[in-house]
Design a protein around this motif. Structure first.
Motif: not given
Length: 131
Positions: A96-115
């Motif tokens: 569960q922790a690994d999954y949450r970290l991966k989701v957050q990393a993807k959200q950050i990556t998407d936000a940075v590339s989207g910005a």
């Protein structure tokens, strides 16, 4: 006496993900969960040509019988122990922790590339309200 409880395991791994031990890890997880739920025997039905699944079953100690184009594997599971229950809880929490970290990393990556894209697209657009 309570009759033994059996369960069937089946999994399919997408072709482009094969060879990365996903099937083996899913099988190990299924064994632990089934064992902790009181299952005493795990059954696997597979095509005889499915060497990967049959190898996973054999490596876990399953007895495999072949009947033409189909094979069946049976794995006797040991009784659950305090250790198996604790290990399952720890592995679930880790997953569960690994999954949450991966989701957050993807959200950050998407936000940075989207910005970055938004800033570039704004720079490319002429201003509408110039005087």
């Amino acid at each position: 006496p309570i009759p033994p409880l059996g369960a069937e395991f089946g999994v399919s791994v997408l072709e482009h993900h094969r060879g990365r031990r996903f099937g083996e890890r899913l099988f190990e997880r299924a064994i632990m969960h089934a064992r902790n739920e009181g299952v005493s025997e795990l059954h696997i039905h597979a095509l005889s040509e499915n060497a990967a699944m049959l190898k996973i079953a054999r490596n876990a100690g399953a007895h495999v019988t072949r009947d033409g184009s189909e094979s069946e594997a049976r794995l006797q599971l040991p009784r659950a122990t305090l250790d198996s229950h604790v290990r399952e809880v720890i592995e679930e929490q880790w997953a569960q922790a690994d999954y949450r970290l991966k989701v957050q990393a993807k959200q950050i990556t998407d936000a940075v590339s989207g910005a970055g894209r938004d800033d570039l697209s704004k720079a490319d657009k002429p201003e509408m309200n110039r005087k």
